[in-house]
Design a protein around this motif. Structure first.
Motif, PDB file in Angstrom:
ATOM      1  N   VAL A 189       0.854  -1.198   0.000  1.00 25.59           N
ATOM      2  CA  VAL A 189       0.000   0.000   0.000  1.00 25.59           C
ATOM      3  C   VAL A 189       0.885   1.242   0.000  1.00 25.59           C
ATOM      4  O   VAL A 189       1.920   1.289   0.659  1.00 25.59           O
ATOM      5  CB  VAL A 189      -0.928   0.026   1.241  1.00 25.59           C
ATOM      6  CG1 VAL A 189      -1.789   1.287   1.230  1.00 25.59           C
ATOM      7  CG2 VAL A 189      -1.818  -1.203   1.278  1.00 25.59           C
ATOM      8  N   GLU A 190       0.458   2.225  -0.771  1.00 25.41           N
ATOM      9  CA  GLU A 190       1.191   3.490  -0.836  1.00 25.41           C
ATOM     10  C   GLU A 190       0.183   4.626  -0.962  1.00 25.41           C
ATOM     11  O   GLU A 190      -0.861   4.467  -1.601  1.00 25.41           O
ATOM     12  CB  GLU A 190       2.126   3.462  -2.052  1.00 25.41           C
ATOM     13  CG  GLU A 190       3.038   4.668  -2.182  1.00 25.41           C
ATOM     14  CD  GLU A 190       3.977   4.524  -3.375  1.00 25.41           C
ATOM     15  OE1 GLU A 190       4.198   5.533  -4.072  1.00 25.41           O
ATOM     16  OE2 GLU A 190       4.466   3.402  -3.614  1.00 25.41           O
ATOM     17  N   ILE A 191       0.496   5.773  -0.352  1.00 31.40           N
ATOM     18  CA  ILE A 191      -0.343   6.961  -0.504  1.00 31.40           C
ATOM     19  C   ILE A 191       0.139   7.724  -1.741  1.00 31.40           C
ATOM     20  O   ILE A 191       1.300   8.103  -1.830  1.00 31.40           O
ATOM     21  CB  ILE A 191      -0.281   7.877   0.731  1.00 31.40           C
ATOM     22  CG1 ILE A 191      -0.692   7.113   1.996  1.00 31.40           C
ATOM     23  CG2 ILE A 191      -1.170   9.108   0.528  1.00 31.40           C
ATOM     24  CD1 ILE A 191      -2.124   6.656   2.016  1.00 31.40           C
ATOM     25  N   ILE A 192      -0.752   7.912  -2.706  1.00 33.50           N
ATOM     26  CA  ILE A 192      -0.412   8.627  -3.934  1.00 33.50           C
ATOM     27  C   ILE A 192      -0.894  10.076  -3.823  1.00 33.50           C
ATOM     28  O   ILE A 192      -2.068  10.326  -3.538  1.00 33.50           O
ATOM     29  CB  ILE A 192      -1.051   7.954  -5.167  1.00 33.50           C
ATOM     30  CG1 ILE A 192      -0.597   6.495  -5.271  1.00 33.50           C
ATOM     31  CG2 ILE A 192      -0.710   8.724  -6.433  1.00 33.50           C
ATOM     32  CD1 ILE A 192       0.880   6.312  -5.499  1.00 33.50           C
ATOM     33  N   GLN A 193       0.019  11.003  -4.024  1.00 32.01           N
ATOM     34  CA  GLN A 193      -0.316  12.421  -3.986  1.00 32.01           C
ATOM     35  C   GLN A 193      -0.850  12.885  -5.350  1.00 32.01           C
ATOM     36  O   GLN A 193      -0.480  12.329  -6.394  1.00 32.01           O
ATOM     37  CB  GLN A 193       0.920  13.254  -3.619  1.00 32.01           C
ATOM     38  CG  GLN A 193       1.558  12.888  -2.289  1.00 32.01           C
ATOM     39  CD  GLN A 193       0.670  13.183  -1.098  1.00 32.01           C
ATOM     40  OE1 GLN A 193      -0.163  14.096  -1.149  1.00 32.01           O
ATOM     41  NE2 GLN A 193       0.840  12.418  -0.019  1.00 32.01           N
ATOM     42  N   LYS A 205      -6.861  14.564  -4.194  1.00 34.16           N
ATOM     43  CA  LYS A 205      -6.399  14.537  -2.807  1.00 34.16           C
ATOM     44  C   LYS A 205      -5.574  13.270  -2.590  1.00 34.16           C
ATOM     45  O   LYS A 205      -5.688  12.311  -3.369  1.00 34.16           O
ATOM     46  CB  LYS A 205      -7.591  14.564  -1.843  1.00 34.16           C
ATOM     47  CG  LYS A 205      -8.538  13.392  -1.999  1.00 34.16           C
ATOM     48  CD  LYS A 205      -9.722  13.498  -1.042  1.00 34.16           C
ATOM     49  CE  LYS A 205     -10.667  12.295  -1.206  1.00 34.16           C
ATOM     50  NZ  LYS A 205     -11.826  12.382  -0.293  1.00 34.16           N
ATOM     51  N   PRO A 206      -4.719  13.234  -1.559  1.00 33.43           N
ATOM     52  CA  PRO A 206      -3.924  12.035  -1.292  1.00 33.43           C
ATOM     53  C   PRO A 206      -4.835  10.813  -1.131  1.00 33.43           C
ATOM     54  O   PRO A 206      -5.837  10.864  -0.417  1.00 33.43           O
ATOM     55  CB  PRO A 206      -3.205  12.367   0.022  1.00 33.43           C
ATOM     56  CG  PRO A 206      -3.153  13.855   0.058  1.00 33.43           C
ATOM     57  CD  PRO A 206      -4.424  14.320  -0.604  1.00 33.43           C
ATOM     58  N   GLY A 233      -7.429   2.427  -3.413  1.00 30.30           N
ATOM     59  CA  GLY A 233      -7.708   1.867  -2.101  1.00 30.30           C
ATOM     60  C   GLY A 233      -9.091   2.187  -1.576  1.00 30.30           C
ATOM     61  O   GLY A 233      -9.606   1.497  -0.699  1.00 30.30           O
ATOM     62  N   ASP A 234      -9.708   3.255  -2.127  1.00 29.97           N
ATOM     63  CA  ASP A 234     -11.055   3.605  -1.694  1.00 29.97           C
ATOM     64  C   ASP A 234     -12.120   2.899  -2.532  1.00 29.97           C
ATOM     65  O   ASP A 234     -13.315   3.098  -2.317  1.00 29.97           O
ATOM     66  CB  ASP A 234     -11.269   5.119  -1.747  1.00 29.97           C
ATOM     67  CG  ASP A 234     -10.991   5.709  -3.138  1.00 29.97           C
ATOM     68  OD1 ASP A 234     -10.364   5.019  -3.967  1.00 29.97           O
ATOM     69  OD2 ASP A 234     -11.388   6.859  -3.384  1.00 29.97           O
ATOM     70  N   LYS A 235     -11.688   2.062  -3.478  1.00 26.64           N
ATOM     71  CA  LYS A 235     -12.639   1.345  -4.328  1.00 26.64           C
ATOM     72  C   LYS A 235     -12.512  -0.174  -4.227  1.00 26.64           C
ATOM     73  O   LYS A 235     -13.392  -0.890  -4.690  1.00 26.64           O
ATOM     74  CB  LYS A 235     -12.443   1.757  -5.804  1.00 26.64           C
ATOM     75  CG  LYS A 235     -12.685   3.223  -6.085  1.00 26.64           C
ATOM     76  CD  LYS A 235     -14.134   3.611  -5.826  1.00 26.64           C
ATOM     77  CE  LYS A 235     -14.367   5.092  -6.090  1.00 26.64           C
ATOM     78  NZ  LYS A 235     -15.757   5.486  -5.777  1.00 26.64           N
TER      79      LYS A 235
END
Length: 250
Positions: A189-193, A205-206, A233-235
């Motif tokens: 998992v990674e946060i994409i900016q 948004k991130p 990740g939100d889907k």
């Protein structure tokens, strides 16, 4: 007294509600209902029509009736370790869940020198020439997957002439008669900016992103495919199938 077809449809719908049948799963066919419930083909057909008319499933001509995605946020559930899910492919899975899939190909090219990738601490190599396909995958009008595949053209000559929405896994087996021994997969998992160079999702948004690295391994450890894909990740939600090796149980 309620008609028998409604009782059968209630039973199937309850299995969907409980999670025993997941979005995209195939529900029992007309013949299976006839055999299991000892009913006529008319009753079985009415049961399937009832399930579909109540919005729990959708019939796809020539393939069967599949559970629709009715989750409030339309999360897509994907199962790691499931050969069945891998074989069915992205396009067919979305159709089965009631979405309208389409692709936007960003790059389709041949790499003469091949490709290597590290998955789970191990290096996987495909000698050239290799087909590279980078495409964005849509469910309805929303980008939900950024997918890059590398496919051996030595093992699958002329596969570059095929449309990109196919299930490549099926093609490996049916067209090229490859025996798939194993599929190696790792999930991170990674946060994409929003300003990231790998943001192809039009994010503002991130956003957390699942990163799936996989390798499709054939007989004699030959690698036919390497993939790296980003899933929103939100889907998405991921499940894992664990197949216990009873030979290790003492």
């Amino acid at each position: 007294m309620r008609p028998k077809f409604q009782n059968i449809s209630d039973i199937v719908i309850e299995k969907i509600k409980s999670g025993e049948l997941q979005p995209g799963d195939k529900i029992p066919s007309e013949n299976e209902l006839i055999k299991f419930y000892n009913v006529s083909n008319t009753t079985a057909r009415k049961s399937l029509l009832e399930i579909e008319s109540r919005g729990w499933a959708k019939r796809i001509k020539g393939k069967g009736t599949f559970v629709l995605n009715r989750t409030v946020d339309h999360h897509l559930i994907r199962t790691l370790g499931s050969i069945y899910a891998t074989r069915r492919g992205f396009h067919e899975s979305l159709l089965a869940e009631g979405f309208k899939p389409h692709n936007l190909v960003l790059e389709k090219t041949i790499l003469d020198d091949g490709i290597s990738s590290e998955i789970g601490g191990k290096h996987f190599i495909i000698d050239g020439p290799v087909l590279k396909i980078h495409q964005l995958r849509y469910a309805d009008d929303e980008i939900i997957k950024d997918e890059t595949k590398y496919i051996s053209l030595k093992m699958c000559p002329k596969i570059n002439r095929m449309p990109t929405e196919i299930s490549y896994f099926k093609v490996y087996e049916s067209t090229y008669h490859l025996r798939i021994e194993e599929v190696k997969q790792t999930l991170s998992v990674e946060i994409i900016q929003p300003d990231s160079e790998i943001n192809n999702f039009e994010l503002t948004k991130p956003t957390p992103m699942f990163i799936l690295d996989s390798s499709v391994i054939c007989k004699d450890d030959q690698i036919v495919e390497i993939e790296r894909s980003y899933y929103r990740g939100d889907k998405y939600k991921f499940a894992i199938i664990a197949n216990p090796d009873y030979n290790d149980v003492h």
